[in-house]
Design an enzyme around this catalytic site. Structure first.
Site, short mmCIF file in Angstrom:
data_model
loop_
_atom_site.label_atom_id
_atom_site.label_comp_id
_atom_site.label_asym_id
_atom_site.label_seq_id
_atom_site.Cartn_x
_atom_site.Cartn_y
_atom_site.Cartn_z
N ASP A 181 24.10 -10.13 7.20
CA ASP A 181 24.58 -10.96 6.10
C ASP A 181 26.10 -10.88 5.95
OD1 ASP A 181 24.25 -12.57 3.63
OD2 ASP A 181 25.02 -10.73 2.70
N MET A 216 0.80 -1.22 0.00
CA MET A 216 0.00 0.00 0.00
C MET A 216 0.83 1.28 0.00
SD MET A 216 -2.86 -1.25 -0.32
CE MET A 216 -3.51 -2.89 -0.16
N CYS A 217 2.14 1.16 -0.14
CA CYS A 217 3.00 2.35 -0.22
C CYS A 217 2.97 2.93 -1.62
CB CYS A 217 4.44 1.99 0.14
SG CYS A 217 4.70 1.81 1.90
N HIS A 218 2.88 4.25 -1.68
CA HIS A 218 2.92 4.95 -2.96
C HIS A 218 4.37 5.14 -3.40
CE1 HIS A 218 -1.05 6.13 -1.40
NE2 HIS A 218 -1.39 6.28 -2.67
N MET A 259 7.59 4.68 6.12
CA MET A 259 7.89 3.31 5.69
C MET A 259 9.23 3.26 4.96
SD MET A 259 5.49 1.92 7.19
CE MET A 259 6.10 0.30 6.84
N GLU A 260 9.55 4.31 4.22
CA GLU A 260 10.83 4.36 3.52
C GLU A 260 11.99 4.40 4.52
OE1 GLU A 260 7.79 5.26 0.57
OE2 GLU A 260 8.06 5.93 2.62
#
Length: 152
Positions: A123, A72-74, A108-109
């Site tokens: 990692d 749902m992120c633009h 969110m970014e």
């Protein structure tokens, strides 16, 4: 009221009528590591290469790919990304600052940037962190959060 769901199912919110606003978000998170691993990182003796530079690049790339990862992120125009680290005796703090001038937030970014930077550190140091049974007894990612959100 749920903005992403209607009687037809899940949808992306229409932001077309919102005005562009300058937005800044800072997120942080930590990875706990063995002190010996931290020493190897500082001395740039990790076999895979420069851990923090690689994690910094990964965090920046992750910010730009967030809309492809979270449904749902633009997609939005990122105007600035900065990924930094603070190295402690037994942990590393990642800080991701993201800036845009657009119609929707960039939390969110920033969170994605921090998360991927920390995963990249993991990692890169896997071989140093594994115990004799191949387990990760010390390595832990924690404390991922939004530290600051600015809307001007």
């Amino acid at each position: 009221m749920l903005t992403h769901v209607d009687d037809k199912g899940v949808k992306m919110v229409d932001i077309s009528k919102k005005e562009d606003v300058e937005r800044i978000c800072v997120a942080e998170g930590y990875i706990k590591l063995k002190p010996e691993t931290i020493k190897l990182i500082k001395e740039q003796k990790i076999k895979k290469g420069n851990v923090l530079t690689t994690a910094q690049i990964a965090g920046i790339l992750a910010v730009k790919k967030t809309y492809e990862l979270i449904p749902m992120c633009h997609p939005l125009p990122i105007t600035s990304v900065n990924v930094d680290f603070e190295v402690f005796e037994d942990k590393i703090k990642a800080i991701c600052s993201v800036k845009t001038t657009y119609k929707t937030g960039i939390e969110m970014e920033a969170l994605t940037g921090v998360s991927i930077a920390l995963l990249t550190i993991w990692d890169m140091v896997k071989s140093a962190e594994k115990d004799e049974d191949g387990q990760y007894k010390t390595a832990e990612i924690f404390g991922i959060r939004v530290v600051e959100k600015i809307k001007k």
